[in-house]
Design a protein around this motif. Structure first.
Motif, PDB file in Angstrom:
ATOM      1  N   TRP A 177       0.850  -1.191   0.000  1.00  0.00           N
ATOM      2  CA  TRP A 177       0.000   0.000   0.000  1.00  0.00           C
ATOM      3  C   TRP A 177       0.890   1.248   0.000  1.00  0.00           C
ATOM      4  O   TRP A 177       1.821   1.353   0.794  1.00  0.00           O
ATOM      5  N   ALA A 178       0.555   2.216  -0.850  1.00  0.00           N
ATOM      6  CA  ALA A 178       1.275   3.485  -0.864  1.00  0.00           C
ATOM      7  C   ALA A 178       0.286   4.618  -1.103  1.00  0.00           C
ATOM      8  O   ALA A 178      -0.616   4.503  -1.935  1.00  0.00           O
ATOM      9  N   THR A 179       0.444   5.684  -0.350  1.00  0.00           N
ATOM     10  CA  THR A 179      -0.363   6.892  -0.528  1.00  0.00           C
ATOM     11  C   THR A 179       0.313   8.028   0.219  1.00  0.00           C
ATOM     12  O   THR A 179       1.061   7.790   1.173  1.00  0.00           O
ATOM     13  N   GLU A 180       0.060   9.245  -0.213  1.00  0.00           N
ATOM     14  CA  GLU A 180       0.615  10.402   0.491  1.00  0.00           C
ATOM     15  C   GLU A 180      -0.204  10.762   1.727  1.00  0.00           C
ATOM     16  O   GLU A 180       0.296  11.401   2.643  1.00  0.00           O
ATOM     17  N   LYS A 181      -1.476  10.348   1.744  1.00  0.00           N
ATOM     18  CA  LYS A 181      -2.408  10.827   2.761  1.00  0.00           C
ATOM     19  C   LYS A 181      -2.639   9.802   3.866  1.00  0.00           C
ATOM     20  O   LYS A 181      -2.993   8.643   3.600  1.00  0.00           O
ATOM     21  N   SER A 182      -2.509  10.236   5.113  1.00  0.00           N
ATOM     22  CA  SER A 182      -2.711   9.343   6.251  1.00  0.00           C
ATOM     23  C   SER A 182      -4.148   8.852   6.339  1.00  0.00           C
ATOM     24  O   SER A 182      -4.399   7.704   6.729  1.00  0.00           O
ATOM     25  N   SER A 183      -5.107   9.702   5.972  1.00  0.00           N
ATOM     26  CA  SER A 183      -6.517   9.299   6.022  1.00  0.00           C
ATOM     27  C   SER A 183      -6.801   8.178   5.029  1.00  0.00           C
ATOM     28  O   SER A 183      -7.592   7.260   5.300  1.00  0.00           O
ATOM     29  N   VAL A 184      -6.158   8.229   3.866  1.00  0.00           N
ATOM     30  CA  VAL A 184      -6.315   7.179   2.866  1.00  0.00           C
ATOM     31  C   VAL A 184      -5.632   5.892   3.338  1.00  0.00           C
ATOM     32  O   VAL A 184      -6.176   4.788   3.198  1.00  0.00           O
ATOM     33  N   MET A 185      -4.450   6.036   3.923  1.00  0.00           N
ATOM     34  CA  MET A 185      -3.727   4.854   4.395  1.00  0.00           C
ATOM     35  C   MET A 185      -4.509   4.123   5.480  1.00  0.00           C
ATOM     36  O   MET A 185      -4.494   2.885   5.548  1.00  0.00           O
ATOM     37  N   LYS A 186      -5.202   4.867   6.317  1.00  0.00           N
ATOM     38  CA  LYS A 186      -6.020   4.238   7.359  1.00  0.00           C
ATOM     39  C   LYS A 186      -7.061   3.318   6.739  1.00  0.00           C
ATOM     40  O   LYS A 186      -7.290   2.191   7.213  1.00  0.00           O
ATOM     41  N   LYS A 187      -7.689   3.771   5.655  1.00  0.00           N
ATOM     42  CA  LYS A 187      -8.688   2.951   4.970  1.00  0.00           C
ATOM     43  C   LYS A 187      -8.042   1.767   4.251  1.00  0.00           C
ATOM     44  O   LYS A 187      -8.609   0.661   4.209  1.00  0.00           O
ATOM     45  N   CYS A 188      -6.863   1.984   3.690  1.00  0.00           N
ATOM     46  CA  CYS A 188      -6.155   0.890   3.023  1.00  0.00           C
ATOM     47  C   CYS A 188      -5.821  -0.220   4.011  1.00  0.00           C
ATOM     48  O   CYS A 188      -6.052  -1.411   3.736  1.00  0.00           O
ATOM     49  N   ARG A 189      -5.305   0.162   5.151  1.00  0.00           N
ATOM     50  CA  ARG A 189      -4.916  -0.834   6.156  1.00  0.00           C
ATOM     51  C   ARG A 189      -6.139  -1.580   6.709  1.00  0.00           C
ATOM     52  O   ARG A 189      -6.060  -2.772   7.013  1.00  0.00           O
ATOM     53  N   ALA A 190      -7.241  -0.873   6.815  1.00  0.00           N
ATOM     54  CA  ALA A 190      -8.470  -1.527   7.287  1.00  0.00           C
ATOM     55  C   ALA A 190      -8.987  -2.522   6.254  1.00  0.00           C
ATOM     56  O   ALA A 190      -9.501  -3.591   6.602  1.00  0.00           O
ATOM     57  N   ALA A 191      -8.829  -2.183   4.961  1.00  0.00           N
ATOM     58  CA  ALA A 191      -9.338  -3.047   3.890  1.00  0.00           C
ATOM     59  C   ALA A 191      -8.512  -4.327   3.754  1.00  0.00           C
ATOM     60  O   ALA A 191      -9.062  -5.393   3.467  1.00  0.00           O
ATOM     61  N   ASN A 192      -7.209  -4.219   3.938  1.00  0.00           N
ATOM     62  CA  ASN A 192      -6.343  -5.407   3.906  1.00  0.00           C
ATOM     63  C   ASN A 192      -5.135  -5.166   4.813  1.00  0.00           C
ATOM     64  O   ASN A 192      -4.091  -4.673   4.365  1.00  0.00           O
ATOM     65  N   PRO A 193      -5.257  -5.514   6.081  1.00  0.00           N
ATOM     66  CA  PRO A 193      -4.172  -5.281   7.043  1.00  0.00           C
ATOM     67  C   PRO A 193      -2.974  -6.198   6.868  1.00  0.00           C
ATOM     68  O   PRO A 193      -1.936  -5.971   7.494  1.00  0.00           O
ATOM     69  N   GLU A 194      -3.106  -7.229   6.023  1.00  0.00           N
ATOM     70  CA  GLU A 194      -1.987  -8.155   5.810  1.00  0.00           C
ATOM     71  C   GLU A 194      -0.954  -7.599   4.841  1.00  0.00           C
ATOM     72  O   GLU A 194       0.173  -8.092   4.776  1.00  0.00           O
ATOM     73  N   MET A 195      -1.308  -6.585   4.078  1.00  0.00           N
ATOM     74  CA  MET A 195      -0.371  -6.007   3.123  1.00  0.00           C
ATOM     75  C   MET A 195       0.604  -5.069   3.823  1.00  0.00           C
ATOM     76  O   MET A 195       0.213  -4.305   4.700  1.00  0.00           O
ATOM     77  N   PRO A 196       1.888  -5.109   3.456  1.00  0.00           N
ATOM     78  CA  PRO A 196       2.827  -4.121   3.984  1.00  0.00           C
ATOM     79  C   PRO A 196       2.460  -2.740   3.464  1.00  0.00           C
ATOM     80  O   PRO A 196       1.780  -2.607   2.436  1.00  0.00           O
TER      81      PRO A 196
END
Length: 318
Positions: A177-196
């Motif tokens: 997962w890569a993004t500039e925005k912390s708010s977006v990263m929070k959603k990414c990690r929630a959607a698939n927490p197994e991904m680095p």
């Protein structure tokens, strides 16, 4: 006052010595992340300096140059297909003033016959393959190729579809997962927490603050990748501001803040892989690997492969 100083100065001195000690030896406090792949050569937009960006042809070329991972950006079409596209709007890429989200996948236009290489102004890429591709097709074609997937906006449908595709193709460990925005990263990690995942801009600033306060050795780091621009490319191939003076100031400040071997060494010792982008000149490759970086993202994988082969894999990426 003198009594206060007699206590404060030794305490500060002891704190500084302890901080430096653990900055150099972080494994005494932390178990490092185990790398699942070594990102020495990253193909930015799949190698957009040599062939048209994000096309299958560009990806095949990057694999032929033994790239370690592909850097991709994703958008969502009107009919819910995750498409590999850097831009939300198609004007630059295709000459069509429509957003990707306003078209079905089958309606997406061809890329232009040539595209300027963003990080090498004045240079253009060409290719026989001008088709935009879906992320699903990319995963099918390159099932074990590591990839970094950047999300530009807070689009939960897009994030959830990417997370699902990664699970479906059993790519949890090799898709970042890569993004500039912390708010977006929070959603990414929630959607698939197994991904680095990598540092966002906010988290990177926090990292630098902890480093200069001497607190970094004592802080936890959940990120496994630090994708960062190399400050020396500002005002040469990277122009974050329209004002030349601001670019010069940004170059000076960011060079002073970021280009610290002790910081990069600390992150590497903790299993956080540092990758500098987007470098297209051999002199910049030299600087990045000289700082101790794990790898480099480039638009020219052939040039970086030649450099690595001629320099022992840049000492196996330090």
């Amino acid at each position: 006052m003198s009594s206060l100083l007699s206590y404060a100065l030794p305490a500060l001195g002891s704190y500084a010595m302890l901080s430096i000690f653990f900055l150099r030896r972080p494994r005494l406090l932390h178990t490092p992340w185990a790398p699942v792949f070594l990102p020495r050569l990253g193909a930015h937009r799949a190698g957009s300096g040599e062939l048209l960006e994000n096309t299958m042809e560009a990806m095949e070329n990057s694999l032929a140059q033994r790239s370690d991972f592909l850097e991709l950006d994703c958008q969502l079409t009107r009919d819910g297909v995750v498409v590999v596209s850097h831009d939300k709007n198609l004007s630059r890429q295709s000459g069509v003033n429509r957003d990707v989200s306003s078209l079905d996948f089958e309606e997406l236009p061809l890329y232009k016959e040539e595209l300027e290489v963003y990080f090498s102004p004045g240079r253009f890429a060409h290719g026989s393959d001008r088709h935009m591709v879906s992320l699903e097709d990319v995963f099918q074609r390159f099932p074990r190729m590591p990839m970094s997937v950047e999300i530009k906006e807070e689009n939960e449908d897009l994030i959830n579809k990417i997370a699902g595709l990664v699970r479906h193709f059993d790519r949890n460990e090799i898709t970042v997962w890569a993004t500039e925005k912390s708010s977006v990263m929070k959603k990414c990690r929630a959607a698939n927490p197994e991904m680095p995942f990598s540092f966002t801009i906010g988290r990177a600033l926090w990292l630098l603050l902890l480093y200069y306060l001497g607190l970094l050795p004592f802080a936890s780091i959940p990120e496994r990748f630090f994708f960062c621009f190399l400050p020396t490319i500002i005002n040469r191939t990277y122009f974050p501001f329209s004002c030349s003076g601001l670019n010069q100031l940004a170059a000076v400040i960011s060079k002073w803040l970021i280009m610290r071997k002790s910081l990069i060494h600390h992150l590497e010792q903790r299993g956080v892989q540092v990758v500098f982008w987007c470098l297209n000149e051999e002199s910049d490759f030299e600087v990045a690997y000289g700082l101790g970086a794990s790898g480099v993202m480039t638009d020219y994988p052939t040039a970086l492969r030649r450099y690595l082969d001629n320099h022992g894999g840049a000492a196996q990426a330090s």
